[in-house]
Write an enzyme that holds these catalytic residues in place. Structure first.
Site, PDB file in Angstrom:
ATOM      1  N   HIS A  32       2.118   3.821   8.915  1.00 49.36           N
ATOM      2  CA  HIS A  32       2.754   2.513   9.049  1.00 49.36           C
ATOM      3  C   HIS A  32       4.103   2.467   8.334  1.00 49.36           C
ATOM      4  O   HIS A  32       5.027   1.777   8.771  1.00 49.36           O
ATOM      5  CB  HIS A  32       1.817   1.387   8.600  1.00 49.36           C
ATOM      6  CG  HIS A  32       1.802   1.084   7.139  1.00 49.36           C
ATOM      7  ND1 HIS A  32       1.036   1.791   6.249  1.00 49.36           N
ATOM      8  CD2 HIS A  32       2.445   0.138   6.418  1.00 49.36           C
ATOM      9  CE1 HIS A  32       1.210   1.292   5.037  1.00 49.36           C
ATOM     10  NE2 HIS A  32       2.064   0.288   5.110  1.00 49.36           N
ATOM     11  N   SER A  48       0.826  -1.206   0.000  1.00 53.76           N
ATOM     12  CA  SER A  48       0.000   0.000   0.000  1.00 53.76           C
ATOM     13  C   SER A  48       0.862   1.258   0.000  1.00 53.76           C
ATOM     14  O   SER A  48       0.506   2.257  -0.623  1.00 53.76           O
ATOM     15  CB  SER A  48      -0.951   0.013   1.199  1.00 53.76           C
ATOM     16  OG  SER A  48      -0.247  -0.125   2.416  1.00 53.76           O
ATOM     17  N   GLU A  49       1.998   1.244   0.713  1.00 53.50           N
ATOM     18  CA  GLU A  49       2.934   2.364   0.676  1.00 53.50           C
ATOM     19  C   GLU A  49       4.380   1.895   0.751  1.00 53.50           C
ATOM     20  O   GLU A  49       4.680   0.862   1.370  1.00 53.50           O
ATOM     21  CB  GLU A  49       2.699   3.351   1.831  1.00 53.50           C
ATOM     22  CG  GLU A  49       1.603   4.373   1.585  1.00 53.50           C
ATOM     23  CD  GLU A  49       0.274   3.951   2.157  1.00 53.50           C
ATOM     24  OE1 GLU A  49      -0.699   4.716   2.015  1.00 53.50           O
ATOM     25  OE2 GLU A  49       0.202   2.854   2.752  1.00 53.50           O
ATOM     26  N   THR A  50       5.247   2.679   0.142  1.00 51.80           N
ATOM     27  CA  THR A  50       6.691   2.510   0.266  1.00 51.80           C
ATOM     28  C   THR A  50       7.281   3.854   0.663  1.00 51.80           C
ATOM     29  O   THR A  50       6.910   4.891   0.117  1.00 51.80           O
ATOM     30  CB  THR A  50       7.316   2.022  -1.054  1.00 51.80           C
ATOM     31  OG1 THR A  50       6.807   0.720  -1.356  1.00 51.80           O
ATOM     32  CG2 THR A  50       8.831   1.938  -0.944  1.00 51.80           C
TER      33      THR A  50
END
Length: 287
Positions: free
Chosen positions: A74, A45-47
């Site tokens: 996160h 979902s995110e980096t």
């Protein structure tokens, strides 16, 4: 050019569950297009991308598989937990520059990471009639909570929606409806919660939907839980100012997010979100 991406699960419970994020260090020379490509290959979902900064300890940028976002809880947790576990940082307080502003991050000796978030901004209020069809719950059920539906941001704007106990897991999100609603109102997603019953050690269980940014559902959302903590501080003050949120249950990927709110005369002065993270490996991506 080979780019190493550390894979980290954030907001874990006793080393398991959590929400995976990618972390790239020494990202100073990467372009936004390259960062987006890396995030797409990683597929989480995110980096997070960590670079040097003249004022802050680090500059950190966050990319979903579709776009850059101002902040990600996160992925921040994943970043600073990894630096602590690999000996790059010791316990203490640091400052990261993000597109959401200069935010402090504290690392406790036991490895717990606590992130400061922006002070809450109430973006909009919605009626239960406007929201019921979007998340597939009948209007009278939403009304029965006697709690407002509000879009709140502590970095990212989410719609905070209360449902009665026992209804959370029954939600079957309609990605198209949620994405269309968020696009129309310039929001990131929906953060839906049900209060936990006594004697649970958790304050609330949550689900988060952000299909507009390529995230149908997320198992832990730090920024949204910060907004939820502010919401509860205003509307359910009897719960106190320290919260423990459970998320990811419907995905069979349990996460625990702690949050605290400091306020004076009903004015919130500080919002913090915390948790633990564990490395789950790494990958090399060739650009």
């Amino acid at each position: 050019m080979d780019i190493k991406v550390v894979l980290v699960s954030a907001f874990t419970v006793n080393g398991t569950g959590g929400n995976p994020a990618g972390v790239v260090f020494n990202a100073d020379r990467l372009t936004d297009a390259q960062k987006l490509k890396i995030a797409q290959v990683v597929g989480y979902s995110e980096t997070a991308f960590v670079a040097s900064d003249d004022e802050a300890d680090f500059e950190v940028s966050f990319f979903t598989t579709t776009a850059e976002v101002d902040f990600c809880g996160h992925a921040t947790l994943a970043t600073f937990s990894t630096m602590f576990q690999e000996g790059m940082l010791t316990a203490g307080t640091y400052v990261q520059r993000t597109k959401a502003g200069m935010l402090s991050v504290s690392i406790e000796p036991n490895g717990k990471v606590i992130m400061e978030q922006q002070l809450p901004e109430k973006i909009a209020s919605f009626s239960s009639q406007e929201i019921a069809h979007v998340i597939g719950i009948e209007n009278n059920i939403l009304e029965s909570t006697h709690l407002p539906i509000e879009a709140i941001s502590t970095a990212l704007a989410d719609v905070i929606v209360a449902v009665p106990h026992g209804y959370l897991d029954a939600i079957e999100p309609n990605d198209e409806r949620i994405a269309d609603f968020c696009k129309k109102h310039n929001l990131v997603g929906f953060h839906v919660f049900e209060l936990c019953e006594v004697p649970s050690k958790h304050t609330a269980s949550c689900r988060n939907f952000a299909p507009l940014f390529g995230i149908p559902e997320e198992s832990a959302t730090g920024s949204s839980c910060g907004a939820l903590a502010c919401y509860l501080t205003e509307h359910l003050a009897e719960l106190g100012s320290e919260y423990v949120f459970e998320q990811g249950r419907a995905m069979n990927c349990h996460s625990i997010i702690t949050a605290s709110v400091e306020s004076n005369n009903s004015i919130i002065s500080r919002v913090k979100v915390g948790g633990f993270a564990n490395s789950i490996g790494s990958v090399l991506i060739t650009l």
